[in-house]
Design a protein around this motif. Sequence first.
Motif, mmCIF file in Angstrom:
data_model
loop_
_atom_site.group_PDB
_atom_site.id
_atom_site.type_symbol
_atom_site.label_atom_id
_atom_site.label_comp_id
_atom_site.label_asym_id
_atom_site.label_seq_id
_atom_site.Cartn_x
_atom_site.Cartn_y
_atom_site.Cartn_z
ATOM 1 N N ARG A 399 29.963 8.840 -59.323
ATOM 2 C CA ARG A 399 29.804 7.591 -58.235
ATOM 3 C C ARG A 399 30.412 6.719 -58.505
ATOM 4 N N ALA A 400 30.757 6.366 -59.730
ATOM 5 C CA ALA A 400 31.554 5.056 -60.077
ATOM 6 C C ALA A 400 32.974 5.505 -59.902
ATOM 7 N N ILE A 401 33.460 6.663 -60.473
ATOM 8 C CA ILE A 401 35.172 7.057 -59.970
ATOM 9 C C ILE A 401 35.116 7.147 -58.294
ATOM 10 N N ASP A 402 34.187 7.694 -57.605
ATOM 11 C CA ASP A 402 34.271 7.810 -56.366
ATOM 12 C C ASP A 402 34.744 6.387 -55.589
ATOM 13 N N GLY A 411 40.609 2.903 -49.218
ATOM 14 C CA GLY A 411 39.724 3.876 -48.555
ATOM 15 C C GLY A 411 40.634 5.106 -47.937
ATOM 16 N N LYS A 412 41.711 5.367 -48.516
ATOM 17 C CA LYS A 412 42.327 6.571 -48.343
ATOM 18 C C LYS A 412 42.147 7.807 -48.939
ATOM 19 N N THR A 413 41.610 7.504 -50.145
ATOM 20 C CA THR A 413 41.313 8.644 -51.303
ATOM 21 C C THR A 413 39.930 8.550 -51.696
ATOM 22 N N GLU A 414 39.089 9.745 -51.826
ATOM 23 C CA GLU A 414 37.847 9.811 -52.251
ATOM 24 C C GLU A 414 37.996 10.622 -53.613
ATOM 25 N N ILE A 444 48.467 10.925 -56.092
ATOM 26 C CA ILE A 444 47.655 10.777 -54.614
ATOM 27 C C ILE A 444 48.107 9.397 -54.360
ATOM 28 N N THR A 445 47.413 8.458 -55.411
ATOM 29 C CA THR A 445 47.225 7.120 -55.127
ATOM 30 C C THR A 445 48.204 6.044 -55.807
#
Length: 480
Positions: A399-402, A411-414, A444-445
């Motif tokens: 949950r924290a990583i997400d 907001g682009k990567t979950e 990705i990020t």
Amino acid sequence: MLIKKKNRLLTKIDLILLAVILMLSTVFPACVWVNNWNGSIPFISYTVITKDKALDLVNVAMSVRGAVVNNVTFRAVESNSVSLDPLNMIALAESGERLEIDTNGGNWVIKNGNRDFSLSYDVVTMKEDKYSSRIRKMITSITDRRFRALGRDIFLLPVLEVKEGIIVDFGFFPEAEIYSVYRSVGRRVIIPTADDLSMSLCVGGDYRYMSDSIGGTEILLASAGGWSFKENEIFQLIKDIVSYEIGMFGSSPHSRYLFVCDRNPIFGSKGFDYYGAHFGGNVLLLFDSQMDRSDLFNIQMAVISHEFFHNWNGEALSPASDNFQWFTEGVTVYYSYKILLDLGIISNRQYEFKRDSILENYQQNPYLDNTPISSSGNSDMSDKELVKLMYDGGFLAARAIDKYLIDISEGKTELIDVIRSIYESTEYGSKLDERTFIVEVKEITGNDISEYLRRLVHSPAPDIILGVEGKMESRPLTPS
């Protein structure tokens, strides 16, 4: 001149023919060797029957044909330090001669001397508390009305290569048709390869059967009757979850799945009232026999979304070591509840209640101050508090990583985007570890999250696991 040309042409033809003959003389023996080698691959079949119902004893008879080797070795599948213990083992040559059997480090070596033979042994399908320290030992269950049989509980597996298409005949109920993810005819199931034997789950008897197809993926349900809900209700729930999760990843590792919905015989502090298990294309659901129909729309149904999510996070991408087991289980727990919420199976209130309950259990765990999340859990699941730390801490870490990924990517990567990207770029059965995850996030990020993960999962009681909704929270003092 024509004669000379003709002679020269014949000479060229002779040379070509000679070259072809020489080539064949080298290739043909190789072809003969390959054919002989293929012919030496043994064919194996199994027959399983009840030997003594009162003692929960079954007999497994095995036939081995084409084994032109001196010794044939079989092994049991180890499951959390517990493995199959065959009894009364007898090996016989076709002539009826009894063959010598050597036991060597958990292997059974049949000294067949290049001969075909049969092997017979008994297995006890235990009724003990299977869902505590031996939680994954015996899934096999045989009653007066139905049976379910898991391969690793009953089959000794060949160590040498065997021909594809292994025949398994079940004699528990002569009139019962067998259901499996594999091809079956009457009481006979065809297991594709020896590698598939241990995870094969076969059922028969008075289960209620349903089937449907979702985007080319076939879904089978075998449900014990007598529930407060109707089979089509639980089946619709399963199909909704399957469809949603396949959509999350774009494809599924298997083309056919068998869900077995049965009663959980073990309750209380030693076990789990609701328990699920995932074996390849099989999902076993063990529910409280007294469950209410309203439970179909409660957090207990996370057992379905959890086990099916393991098709990707756990099977297609398996943890490279025990230190990454927190990710396999924690991320799966996290998404199992999010999926129920997204599908409207549970409400926001139910989700928040479960989240707060997990947080409270995590804060009260006796291992919290000394054990990092990455070191939690244990291989045989005998220490329930340590296992809880892995699941509860893993949920909170996921949950924290997400939330962290959403923040650093604006907001682009979950989290699911990273897992899906790894799944799409690797082969089935790839090993997943922390380094692979860090590299994928960077790709990705553009951000390195290694330090964040060090603080989150490699330090006991990390503060950054709390307050994901915003304000940092502090752990309450435990009353003395």
